[in-house]
Structure formats: C-alpha cells, structure tokens
Scaffold this motif. Structure first.
Motif, PDB file in Angstrom:
ATOM      1  N   PRO A 205       6.440  -2.625   0.691  1.00 54.10           N
ATOM      2  CA  PRO A 205       6.511  -1.356   0.296  1.00 54.10           C
ATOM      3  C   PRO A 205       7.377  -0.370  -0.300  1.00 54.10           C
ATOM      4  O   PRO A 205       8.138   0.166  -0.925  1.00 54.10           O
ATOM      5  CB  PRO A 205       5.231  -0.564   1.334  1.00 54.10           C
ATOM      6  N   VAL A 206       8.586  -0.124   1.516  1.00 52.11           N
ATOM      7  CA  VAL A 206      10.061   0.490   1.564  1.00 52.11           C
ATOM      8  C   VAL A 206      10.490  -0.454  -0.091  1.00 52.11           C
ATOM      9  O   VAL A 206      10.744   0.374  -1.283  1.00 52.11           O
ATOM     10  CB  VAL A 206      10.671   0.568   2.183  1.00 52.11           C
ATOM     11  N   THR A 207      10.454  -2.256  -0.893  1.00 57.17           N
ATOM     12  CA  THR A 207      10.667  -2.295  -1.239  1.00 57.17           C
ATOM     13  C   THR A 207      11.061  -2.119  -2.541  1.00 57.17           C
ATOM     14  O   THR A 207      11.064  -1.577  -3.407  1.00 57.17           O
ATOM     15  CB  THR A 207      11.050  -4.311  -1.013  1.00 57.17           C
ATOM     16  N   ASN A 208       9.415  -2.000  -3.322  1.00 60.54           N
ATOM     17  CA  ASN A 208       8.684  -1.821  -3.651  1.00 60.54           C
ATOM     18  C   ASN A 208       9.215  -0.085  -4.300  1.00 60.54           C
ATOM     19  O   ASN A 208       8.758  -0.269  -5.751  1.00 60.54           O
ATOM     20  CB  ASN A 208       7.395  -2.342  -3.900  1.00 60.54           C
ATOM     21  N   TYR A 239       1.535   4.151  -2.126  1.00 58.95           N
ATOM     22  CA  TYR A 239       2.269   3.072  -1.390  1.00 58.95           C
ATOM     23  C   TYR A 239       2.220   3.811  -0.404  1.00 58.95           C
ATOM     24  O   TYR A 239       2.632   3.827   1.414  1.00 58.95           O
ATOM     25  CB  TYR A 239       4.136   3.199  -1.625  1.00 58.95           C
ATOM     26  N   ILE A 240       1.446   4.899   0.706  1.00 51.47           N
ATOM     27  CA  ILE A 240       1.344   5.544   1.160  1.00 51.47           C
ATOM     28  C   ILE A 240       0.564   4.881   2.088  1.00 51.47           C
ATOM     29  O   ILE A 240      -0.099   5.247   3.443  1.00 51.47           O
ATOM     30  CB  ILE A 240       1.124   6.795   1.137  1.00 51.47           C
ATOM     31  N   ILE A 241      -0.577   3.821   1.052  1.00 52.04           N
ATOM     32  CA  ILE A 241      -1.835   3.887   1.912  1.00 52.04           C
ATOM     33  C   ILE A 241      -1.252   2.125   3.159  1.00 52.04           C
ATOM     34  O   ILE A 241      -1.782   2.569   3.617  1.00 52.04           O
ATOM     35  CB  ILE A 241      -2.857   3.537   1.303  1.00 52.04           C
ATOM     36  N   PRO A 242      -1.060   1.272   2.410  1.00 53.40           N
ATOM     37  CA  PRO A 242      -0.245   0.373   2.968  1.00 53.40           C
ATOM     38  C   PRO A 242       0.356   0.334   4.103  1.00 53.40           C
ATOM     39  O   PRO A 242       0.774  -0.045   5.120  1.00 53.40           O
ATOM     40  CB  PRO A 242       0.241  -0.765   1.890  1.00 53.40           C
ATOM     41  N   LEU A 243       1.822   1.554   4.517  1.00 52.87           N
ATOM     42  CA  LEU A 243       2.324   2.058   5.253  1.00 52.87           C
ATOM     43  C   LEU A 243       2.014   2.086   6.172  1.00 52.87           C
ATOM     44  O   LEU A 243       2.135   2.417   7.310  1.00 52.87           O
ATOM     45  CB  LEU A 243       3.655   3.203   4.285  1.00 52.87           C
ATOM     46  N   ALA A 244       0.041   3.163   5.837  1.00 52.79           N
ATOM     47  CA  ALA A 244      -0.219   4.325   7.259  1.00 52.79           C
ATOM     48  C   ALA A 244      -1.237   2.794   7.849  1.00 52.79           C
ATOM     49  O   ALA A 244      -1.376   2.832   8.389  1.00 52.79           O
ATOM     50  CB  ALA A 244      -1.110   5.159   6.355  1.00 52.79           C
ATOM     51  N   GLU A 259      -6.041  -5.977   5.820  1.00 57.58           N
ATOM     52  CA  GLU A 259      -6.240  -4.933   4.682  1.00 57.58           C
ATOM     53  C   GLU A 259      -4.919  -4.634   4.308  1.00 57.58           C
ATOM     54  O   GLU A 259      -4.811  -3.972   2.990  1.00 57.58           O
ATOM     55  CB  GLU A 259      -7.487  -3.842   5.294  1.00 57.58           C
ATOM     56  N   ALA A 260      -3.700  -4.221   4.819  1.00 58.60           N
ATOM     57  CA  ALA A 260      -2.838  -4.079   3.937  1.00 58.60           C
ATOM     58  C   ALA A 260      -2.258  -5.075   3.415  1.00 58.60           C
ATOM     59  O   ALA A 260      -1.364  -4.650   2.214  1.00 58.60           O
ATOM     60  CB  ALA A 260      -1.459  -3.895   5.397  1.00 58.60           C
ATOM     61  N   ASN A 261      -2.499  -6.071   3.444  1.00 56.23           N
ATOM     62  CA  ASN A 261      -1.678  -7.567   3.183  1.00 56.23           C
ATOM     63  C   ASN A 261      -2.394  -7.285   1.790  1.00 56.23           C
ATOM     64  O   ASN A 261      -1.620  -7.854   0.723  1.00 56.23           O
ATOM     65  CB  ASN A 261      -1.810  -8.510   4.056  1.00 56.23           C
ATOM     66  N   TYR A 262      -3.712  -6.569   1.723  1.00 55.92           N
ATOM     67  CA  TYR A 262      -4.409  -7.363   0.276  1.00 55.92           C
ATOM     68  C   TYR A 262      -3.752  -6.016  -0.581  1.00 55.92           C
ATOM     69  O   TYR A 262      -4.417  -6.384  -1.909  1.00 55.92           O
ATOM     70  CB  TYR A 262      -5.868  -6.612   0.734  1.00 55.92           C
ATOM     71  N   ILE A 263      -3.707  -4.976   0.054  1.00 63.65           N
ATOM     72  CA  ILE A 263      -3.266  -3.723  -0.277  1.00 63.65           C
ATOM     73  C   ILE A 263      -2.258  -3.453  -1.436  1.00 63.65           C
ATOM     74  O   ILE A 263      -1.893  -3.231  -2.211  1.00 63.65           O
ATOM     75  CB  ILE A 263      -3.766  -2.701   0.529  1.00 63.65           C
TER      76      ILE A 263
END
Length: 649
Positions: A205-208, A239-244, A259-263
């Motif tokens: 997420p940080v990279t994207n 991207y706040i969602i997968p980071l959370a 779930e994070a991997n899927y999102i």
C-alpha cells in the motif's frame, strides 16, 4: 471430510513421487473442518528414496522433523536462531534413504492455501539455485538503488516533488521484491518472523500510494484530467483499509491478513490500470512527457502479468516468466528516469524561452519608462517645489509638536516628583501618631490618647488639603484652571503651615521665631498657590536645618507688595546653585540633615507659582539660607483682577 483427506494425501503423494520420496500418511485432520486449520498440528512420515541433501516443506509456519537421532526445526514463523538451517525457505538437511516423522503447523492464514507439497535438492542444486537468486536479484537491487539515488539527487537539485514520490515508489517496490525472495528475512530482520510475514501488507500500500502521488504530480492530473485526479484521491483514501487491516493483524488483535491481501490485490490492480489509462489520456491531450509514463507502466504491467500467471501455474517457469516483473521494473525505472530528465529539460527550455520573452518585454518597458520619465521630469520638479514648501510647514509643525511633547513629559516628571515630595511629610506624621496609638496604647492616658487622636485627625485633614492642592497644581500645569487672585492674609498662611510641621520642629528641636508679631499681612494672590509655596519653602528650611537650629519667619509690608522671609541656620546654598535655580530653571536635589530625600523640583514649583501671582522669588546665602518671595498688596497690581472688593480669605 474423508474426500478432503484423500485429496490432500493424493496431492502430497504426487508431489513426492516426482521427487522420488514417499509420503506414508497425513494424520490428524479435524473432524469438524472442511479445510486445513492454521492452529492445528499435522503429522506425516516421509521416506526419501533418492540422493537428497535438502528437503523443503513450503507453506507451513512451523515444521519439526524427527529422524533416528536428530530433531530438526524450520518454518516461516520461526526466528533464524530457532532454525537448524539458516534460510528464508523451510529447508531441512537430510540424508538419502532416510525416514522422517514430520510435525507441521500453519499458524498463518496465507500459509493454509499454499502448495502442501515437498521439494528436494541435492547439495549442488541448492547451491546453484542460491547463486542464481543472489546474482539475479543482486543486479536487480543494484539497479534499483542506483536509480533511486540518481533521482533523489535530482530532487535535491530541482526540488520537484515528482522525484521524491518516484524515489519512494522505487524503494518500496524494491523492498517488496526483497521480501518476496526472502532477503528481508535473511538480512533485515531475521529475529522478527511475525513482522516479516506481515511486511508485504504494509509495503505494497505504501508503494502504491507513492505511485499515485507520483502520477498526480508527473502527469499534472489536476490540470489535464480533473475527474481522474479526484479518482486518484479516492484511491489514496481506499488504501487506508488494507493498512488498517495490516495494523490489526500485526498487533495480534485479529488475523485479517487474508482479507488485507485480497483488498491489496484489488486496489493495486485498479491503481496500475488507472495510471496507464491516465498516461494515455494525458499524452493524447498534448502533454508529451506522459509517453514515458505510458510505455514504462505498460512494460511493468506486462512483467507483472507474466509473474502472476506463473504463480498461478498458467505459464511454465522460465527466465521470462520468472524474472519478467524484475525486467519490467528495471525498464520502468530507466524509462521514468529518462522521462523525468526529459521533463526537466523541457521545463528548462520553457523557462529559457520565457526568460527571453520576459527580457524582450522588459526592454520595451524600459524604453517606455524612459519616455514617461522624461515627460514626468518637469512635472516632478514643479511638484517637488510645492511639496518642499509643504514639508517645511510640516517640519515647523513637528517642531511645535516636539516642544509640546517635551512639555508634557516635563509635566509628567513634575507631577510624580511633587506627589512624592509633598506626601512624604504628612504621611510620616500620620504614621508617627498611629504608631503611638497602636503600639503604646496601654501606656497613654485618656488625655494623651485624645490629644494624639486629634492630632492624627488634623494631620489627615492637612493631607487631604495637600492632595487637593496637588490636583490643583496638576490642572494648572495643563491649563485647565485659571489663576484666581483674592485678598489673602499671609499671616494665616504662615500659622497654618507652622501647625502642619510642628511635629518636625519638635523632632529636630528647632526653634521657630516669627517677627514681627503682626496680626495681618495682606496680599492679592491665589490662596492655594501661596499656601503651596510657603509650605514648600518652610519644609525645605526644616530639611536643611540641623537639630537645635533656628528658623526665622519675617515679613515686610510695602505700598505695592508684601514680602515674606524664611531664614534658617542650615547648610546654606552656593551662589552657583542659586543662579541655576533662579536663572536657568535647573532642578537640583540633595539629602537633608537627617538624610531626608527630596525631588529637587520644589523650588522650581515655588518660583513658578510666585511668578504666576506677579511676585518674585529671591534666595541669599547668609550663615544659612534666606528665601523670600513677594506678593502684590494692591489690587491694581493684578492685571487679571477687575473686582476691587475681593473678600479676605
């Protein structure tokens, strides 16, 4: 459940047979589950029937292998020092034709869906695979680091935000590849396997996010494609969602990594496609540097697709499919570096062109300015003459204002000084009376108490009168009160002041002589001013006369004026000091015979009041000091007075 157990067993057997090893059994499948549980231990026995030096058991968090004499440990969630063989893979060193009893546990949701098979390596095969990994990725990481540093130096040189976001995206993807191929576990944090297992959910997420910010800046989306710019802002928020989810999983609150991997995969795919589409749109709108972005992301996306299809077994593993994403990344890095340099050159050319045009405009403006300046020159000369006259008037007004300000400042100084000078003596008297009444009450007779009370009351009355006089003087200084002469009996003024200071006479044992003993000494003057003047002069005589000295008060009456004399046997005054006070109006202060403090302004006040009443102040030094002042005795001597029937006060 039986079907699931047989399927898993078949999967393991097929994989093992290709490696010439035999899976004897897979035990302990939970009866109430239709899938492998990450919290359950599984057992299996493996017989190796080939020349094998290393056995890999991928997809497990913890692996414990038992042989005849050894117990070997490995697993993706074990620290490096807990493994019997140091590697990011689940590797166990074995002997050929050996039989192992193996205990396995998932412990991680992403491990449950991994290939549950086994891989075997001879010593030479393992060493060659590691050499290839280190060589290929060493070159890859070297290029990434060099290009990151190159663009970082450009950022520091030109301060363009595009470069810093691009550097962050390069570093972020390099860290992800280092994670994927085990370098982060081996070299960065071998003692933190839990962090390593969750690292991808943070770095992707940080990279994207960095890629989106780079695309917004590089492609000027707010200028060329406002709607897509808003869409990119929405992706940033998403991207706040997968980071959370990553944070919740990492701190052991709840396992949400699947779930994070899927999102992450979903939003990441949308991100890459969106950037490619926006690059094409911006390029078609005429922004040429967008072509670099279009080509770079196109190559990178192609490499990513090859990588994904190989992972899903849709394509065979070969050099292109294995290293396509690395090749795409390197191509993207190089192309974007060229693109950024091209944009920088274009920007410099545009700036140079603008500078030339600006210089041309400046030359034309300069010519116009000279013509206008020539026309205005004559007008300015006339205007300067007019303004000079106005300035001279203004300067004159400023000088007047400066003089008025100085007078106001002097007034302030006089006010504070006279208040300090005049209030000290009566306050001291009241303090003495109150001290006697408070501290020696039991030793005083009723008569003494009554006498002291009366004296205290009298002193307070005098203090009140003094305050009124001070306020009057202040108002006179501000020209708020007009001078009002009346017929004044100076003898009453003398008696009133003597009563006011009788305690000081007693304290210093000073003899008071009043001569001649006349009943009336009439003068035409302002009563408050003359009382202030005599009181001040008498107080000065008391202050500078030593103990057991003598103060003489005398008066002479003439046809046109009366004069009051105050003669003391004190320290006297030098002729130079007398001249400064009478002629130069210079204030001067010194301590009295009992260290009494003064303001140095009292005589100047007296001189001011006497002159306002049409009198004259004189000072002489004759074995002490003789101070005298005159006051008009005839009403005709008072210019402002038109009433010949003034009352006596």
């Amino acid at each position: 459940m039986r079907f699931l157990m047989l399927s898993i067993f078949a999967l393991l057997s097929i994989n093992a047979s290709s490696q010439q090893i035999y899976i004897d059994s897979l035990l302990q499948i939970p009866a109430d589950s239709t899938e492998l549980s990450s919290k359950t231990w599984y057992w299996t026995s493996v017989t190796i029937d080939s020349k094998t030096d290393y056995l890999e058991l991928s997809g497990w968090g913890t692996v414990i292998a038992y042989s005849d004499s050894l117990t070997l440990k490995t697993g993706a969630l074990l620290r490096a020092d807990e493994k019997d063989y140091y590697s990011y893979k689940n590797i166990i060193p074995v002997k050929s034709r050996s039989k192992l009893l193996i205990k396995l546990k998932g412990e991680h949701p992403l491990f449950d869906s991994r290939n549950l098979g086994f891989n075997t390596y001879s010593g030479e095969e393992w060493r060659m695979s590691e050499r290839k990994r280190l060589l290929a990725h060493g070159l890859f990481f070297g290029i990434v680091i060099v290009m990151a540093l190159y663009n970082l130096m450009i950022f520091f040189a030109v301060k363009d935000q595009s470069y810093i976001w691009y550097v962050l995206s390069i570093v972020g993807f390099g860290l992800y590849m280092a994670f994927y191929y085990g370098f982060t576990y081996e070299y960065f944090w071998p003692d933190y396997p839990h962090w390593n297992a969750h690292f991808f959910a943070f770095i992707i997420p940080v990279t994207n996010i960095s890629r989106i910010l780079f695309a917004k800046s590089y492609l000027h989306t707010s200028e060329y494609v406002a709607k897509w710019n808003t869409f990119f802002n929405g992706l940033l928020i998403a991207y706040i969602i997968p980071l959370a989810l990553w944070l919740v999983s990492w701190i052991y609150l709840k396992d949400l990594l699947s779930e994070a991997n899927y999102i992450i995969g979903l939003i990441g795919s949308v991100t890459m496609v969106s950037i490619t589409v926006v690059s094409l749109i911006v390029y078609l709108k005429g922004y040429k540097p967008a072509l670099w972005s279009l080509v770079a992301f196109g190559i990178f996306n192609m490499g990513g697709l090859l990588f994904i299809f190989r992972e899903l077994n849709y394509l065979d593993a070969n050099f292109i499919t294995r290293y396509g994403v690395q090749i795409g990344t390197v191509a993207q890095v190089v192309l974007f570096s060229f693109g950024l340099s091209d944009r920088l050159n274009r920007t410099r050319k545009e700036l140079a062109q603008r500078t030339i045009e600006k210089e041309k405009i400046e030359r034309e403006r300069e010519k116009e300015k000279k013509e206008i300046a020539q026309k205005r020159k004559d007008q300015l000369e006339v205007l300067i003459k007019e303004r000079t006259g106005e300035l001279e008037k203004t300067l004159a007004q400023l000088k007047v204002s400066e003089h008025e300000l100085r007078e106001l400042n002097d007034l302030k100084t006089k006010l504070f000084s006279i208040i300090s000078h005049e209030l000290k003596s009566p306050l001291t008297t009241v303090d003495s009376y109150l001290n006697l009444l408070i501290n020696h009450y039991d030793k005083l007779s009723p008569t003494d108490i009554s006498d002291l009370s009366n004296k205290t009351k009298f002193s307070l009355q005098n203090l009140t009168l003094l305050m009124d006089n001070l306020l009057l003087w202040t108002r006179l200084q501000q020209n708020n009160v007009t001078y009002q002469p009346v017929r004044v009996d100076l003898r009453r003024v003398v008696d009133k002041s003597v009563r006011l200071f009788h305690l000081l006479f007693d304290q210093k044992q000073i003899t008071l002589v009043v001569e001649p003993e006349v009943d009336e000494i009439i003068a035409i003057c302002d009563k408050d001013m003359v009382e202030f003047t005599f009181r001040n002069l008498l107080h000065n005589a008391l202050k500078f006369t030593p103990k057991k000295g003598t103060i003489t008060i005398a008066a002479t009456v003439h046809e046109r004026y009366s004069r009051i004399f105050i003669k003391d046997t004190g320290v006297g005054m030098s002729p130079e000091l007398i001249r400064k006070i009478l002629e130069d109006n210079v204030s001067y202060t010194r301590l009295g015979t009992e260290e009494e403090k003064g303001t140095g302004i009292g005589l100047l006040m007296c001189k001011d009041f006497i002159e306002k009443n049409g009198g004259v102040l004189e000072i002489k030094a004759e074995k002490g000091t003789v101070v005298s002042f005159s006051m008009p005795t005839s009403e005709t001597e008072v210019a402002d007075n038109k009433d010949s029937n003034m009352p006596l006060v």
